[in-house]
Design a protein around this motif. Structure first.
Motif, short mmCIF file in Angstrom:
data_model
loop_
_atom_site.label_atom_id
_atom_site.label_comp_id
_atom_site.label_asym_id
_atom_site.label_seq_id
_atom_site.Cartn_x
_atom_site.Cartn_y
_atom_site.Cartn_z
N PRO A 91 -12.58 -17.78 64.58
CA PRO A 91 -12.97 -19.13 64.16
C PRO A 91 -14.46 -19.27 63.91
O PRO A 91 -14.88 -19.94 62.95
CB PRO A 91 -12.50 -20.01 65.33
CG PRO A 91 -12.36 -19.10 66.48
CD PRO A 91 -11.98 -17.77 65.92
N ALA A 92 -15.30 -18.63 64.72
CA ALA A 92 -16.74 -18.73 64.50
C ALA A 92 -17.13 -18.09 63.17
O ALA A 92 -17.98 -18.62 62.43
CB ALA A 92 -17.50 -18.06 65.65
N ALA A 93 -16.53 -16.96 62.85
CA ALA A 93 -16.84 -16.29 61.58
C ALA A 93 -16.42 -17.14 60.39
O ALA A 93 -17.18 -17.30 59.42
CB ALA A 93 -16.16 -14.93 61.53
N LEU A 94 -15.21 -17.70 60.43
CA LEU A 94 -14.74 -18.49 59.30
C LEU A 94 -15.51 -19.79 59.14
O LEU A 94 -15.66 -20.30 58.03
CB LEU A 94 -13.25 -18.77 59.45
CG LEU A 94 -12.32 -17.54 59.33
CD1 LEU A 94 -10.86 -17.96 59.45
CD2 LEU A 94 -12.54 -16.79 58.02
N GLU A 95 -16.02 -20.33 60.22
CA GLU A 95 -16.81 -21.56 60.13
C GLU A 95 -18.24 -21.30 59.69
O GLU A 95 -18.94 -22.24 59.28
CB GLU A 95 -16.82 -22.27 61.49
CG GLU A 95 -15.47 -22.87 61.87
CD GLU A 95 -15.47 -23.53 63.23
OE1 GLU A 95 -14.44 -24.16 63.59
OE2 GLU A 95 -16.50 -23.44 63.95
N ALA A 96 -18.71 -20.05 59.74
CA ALA A 96 -20.11 -19.75 59.43
C ALA A 96 -20.39 -19.71 57.93
O ALA A 96 -21.55 -19.82 57.52
CB ALA A 96 -20.49 -18.40 60.05
N ARG A 97 -19.36 -19.55 57.11
CA ARG A 97 -19.56 -19.45 55.66
C ARG A 97 -19.11 -20.71 54.97
O ARG A 97 -18.38 -21.54 55.54
CB ARG A 97 -18.80 -18.25 55.10
CG ARG A 97 -17.30 -18.24 55.36
CD ARG A 97 -16.53 -17.43 54.32
NE ARG A 97 -16.55 -18.09 53.02
CZ ARG A 97 -15.99 -17.59 51.92
NH1 ARG A 97 -15.36 -16.43 51.95
NH2 ARG A 97 -16.03 -18.25 50.77
N GLU A 98 -19.55 -20.87 53.73
CA GLU A 98 -19.07 -21.97 52.89
C GLU A 98 -17.92 -21.49 52.02
O GLU A 98 -17.69 -20.28 51.87
CB GLU A 98 -20.20 -22.52 52.02
CG GLU A 98 -21.27 -23.25 52.81
CD GLU A 98 -22.31 -23.90 51.90
OE1 GLU A 98 -22.15 -23.86 50.66
OE2 GLU A 98 -23.29 -24.45 52.44
N TYR A 99 -17.21 -22.43 51.42
CA TYR A 99 -16.03 -22.12 50.61
C TYR A 99 -16.20 -22.72 49.22
O TYR A 99 -16.78 -23.80 49.06
CB TYR A 99 -14.76 -22.61 51.30
CG TYR A 99 -14.52 -21.84 52.59
CD1 TYR A 99 -13.73 -20.71 52.60
CD2 TYR A 99 -15.15 -22.23 53.77
CE1 TYR A 99 -13.55 -19.97 53.77
CE2 TYR A 99 -14.99 -21.50 54.94
CZ TYR A 99 -14.19 -20.38 54.94
OH TYR A 99 -14.04 -19.64 56.08
#
Length: 410
Positions: free
Chosen positions: A307-315
């Motif tokens: 979850p931390a990794a996926l929240e660290a980037r933009e989409y």
């Protein structure tokens, strides 16, 4: 057999590095390269496996900051120096080091691990996915020219001492990092890597050379590092320009540097490896069919804290999708996660809702930097769509508008 896995002590570094040389063929590294990596090694992140007094396994990690989609620089552990003695293969040594290393990264709050693989088939079973690719080009410069954009003729080029120009070149590199996922913000000491230039590594080529491009204000706007390998045949000069780096944010400066490399006297070809797959060079050449290009894997990405990794980037698009993740090696990542993203912010939380997509953590690592689409992974049977339309929605969100790229190894 009793094997001990532990952090390497300062007085064990030489023994540990000697083992690494043995694991990679037994050829001793030249003194300048050995000393560079002695200075860069982070001992508290370095593991050795010991059989009595013998080091039989090694693994280390560097504390990097990795550019991700959206421009954030995310802490990432750069896994490196992994090797197992030939006498101790197939005994679980590698698995034990990967287990300890990922546990250590997690306990320290790290979200990502990355590596470049000597043998890419090894690391998928530990959850690493191939997230970037690189292109090597071999160009016949007697038949290919640079079709330069307007303004190129106004760029001033100047040959400089690579050491004396180091600070200017690093400023150019640093300005590019946030704009391309996969690039590493160079930590102190890493600027020296490209300048280590032992004659034993040149295979007869010249010492390292550097040319800088200057803008109207006289500031360095780009640079190229290269070597020239001279050769002759019955028809005359047959030299090769061996390109190490070319960096310039300005199109005119970028084209000017490549044009310079194409037109060096007594050479007939330019060779460069590790270029991005969407390199503007491929749009500057006059005849792309005369560019021999080969592609290989680059950076392998492992989500340690999902979850931390996926929240660290933009989409790149809004998304609301539930993914069922398989992760046998890091089971804390396994299960259903709801990923939502809108207006540049993302959230990833556990959920009991029905899954829209099913995949392993390896596929999430491959897609993480935006260069590998979930759609292509689905076509290979690596992602399953459980809700119609979810694959397209998620694939559009993960994809980026610039190819991720790792410009140098570690």
């Amino acid at each position: 057999m009793t094997l001990e896995t532990r952090v390497v002590r300062h007085d064990e570094w030489d023994t540990w590095f000697d083992h690494l040389e043995l694991a990679f063929g037994g050829v001793p590294e030249v003194a300048s390269v050995r000393e560079l990596y002695r200075s860069l090694t982070e001992l508290d992140r370095s593991l050795g496996v010991w059989d009595g007094g013998d080091c039989v396994g090694s693994a280390s990690a560097f504390g990097f900051r990795l550019s991700v989609p959206g421009g954030a620089l995310v802490p990432a552990s750069g896994v490196t120096m992994v090797g197992v003695a030939p006498t101790h293969r197939r005994r679980g040594v590698l698995t034990s080091m990967m287990r300890r290393q990922l546990d250590d990264i997690r306990s320290s709050g790290g979200a990502l691990a990355v590596l470049t693989a000597s043998e890419p088939e090894i690391y998928g079973r530990f959850g690493y996915g191939i997230a970037t690719y690189a292109v090597a080009v071999d160009i016949d410069t007697t038949r290919v020219r640079i079709s330069a954009p307007p303004g190129t003729d106004g760029v001033r080029l100047r040959l400089v001492d690579p050491e004396k120009a180091l600070a200017d070149c690093e400023r150019v590199y640093a300005a590019l990092v946030a704009g391309r996922p996969g690039m590493l913000a160079r930590q102190p000491g890493w600027e020296r890597q490209a300048l280590v230039d032992p004659a034993e590594h040149r295979d007869g080529a010249s010492p390292l050379k550097c040319v800088v491009a200057e803008g109207p204000d006289g500031e360095v706007a780009g640079y190229a590092r290269y070597r020239v390998k001279s050769d002759w045949d019955q028809s005359g000069p047959d030299g090769t320009v061996q390109v190490g780096e070319v960096h310039a944010p300005d199109p005119a400066a970028y084209a000017a540097l490549w044009r310079y490399l194409f037109e060096i006297d007594l050479t007939c070809r330019v060779r460069a490896s590790g270029r991005p797959v969407d390199d503007p060079l491929l749009h500057l050449v006059s005849n792309v069919r005369r560019v021999r290009a080969t592609q290989r894997d680059g950076l392998h990405v492992r989500l340690v804290d999902l979850p931390a990794a996926l929240e660290a980037r933009e989409y790149g698009a809004g998304v609301d999708v539930v993914v069922e993740v398989e992760d046998g090696f890091c089971p804390w990542n396994a299960g259903r996660w709801r990923l939502t993203a809108a207006d540049g912010a993302a959230r990833c939380v556990r959920t009991e809702a029905a899954a829209d997509l099913a995949l392993s953590v390896r596929e999430l690592g491959a897609a993480y930097l935006g260069g590998v689409t979930l759609t292509s992974l689905a076509a290979a049977g690596r992602v399953r769509e459980l809700r119609p339309g979810a694959l397209r929605e998620a694939s559009r969100a993960f994809a980026g508008d610039v190819a991720p790229w790792l410009p140098h190894g570690f």
